[in-house]
Design a protein around this motif. Sequence first.
Motif: not given
Length: 126
Positions: A14-26
């Motif tokens: 998720l962290r390596s996916m960029g902004d979308r990954g950060k949104a999902i992680e959050d």
Amino acid sequence: MMEFEGFDELMNNLRSMGDRGKAIEDKAVKKGAEHLEKKFEQAVYSNGLKRRTGKGGESITHEVRNGEAFVGPGKDGFYLKFPELGFYNTWAKRRIRKPWMQPTFERERVATLKIMADEAKKELRL
């Protein structure tokens, strides 16, 4: 301690996916924080604390910043830290500690991780 197969790998992806990954992680971390907040509210008075003002359970809040959740009492429940961390009783001449947050966290850790993993998988459509 129970390990989740692939949970760390999922979070790293998720962290390596960029902004979308950060949104999902959050979003996943927020779901886990909400679960812990609810459980903390239920546990405040379970270890012998007396309900006086009624603000203890209501003061439990959560905040998510940079993929980390901060769950605990707010300003109205500042006194909840005293039984958790302990305080020196001058009459009894000893330190008294009645933790309620740590045992609840240990009890709910696996369920919280599962909720976070399920939310991340749901957002990734896995």
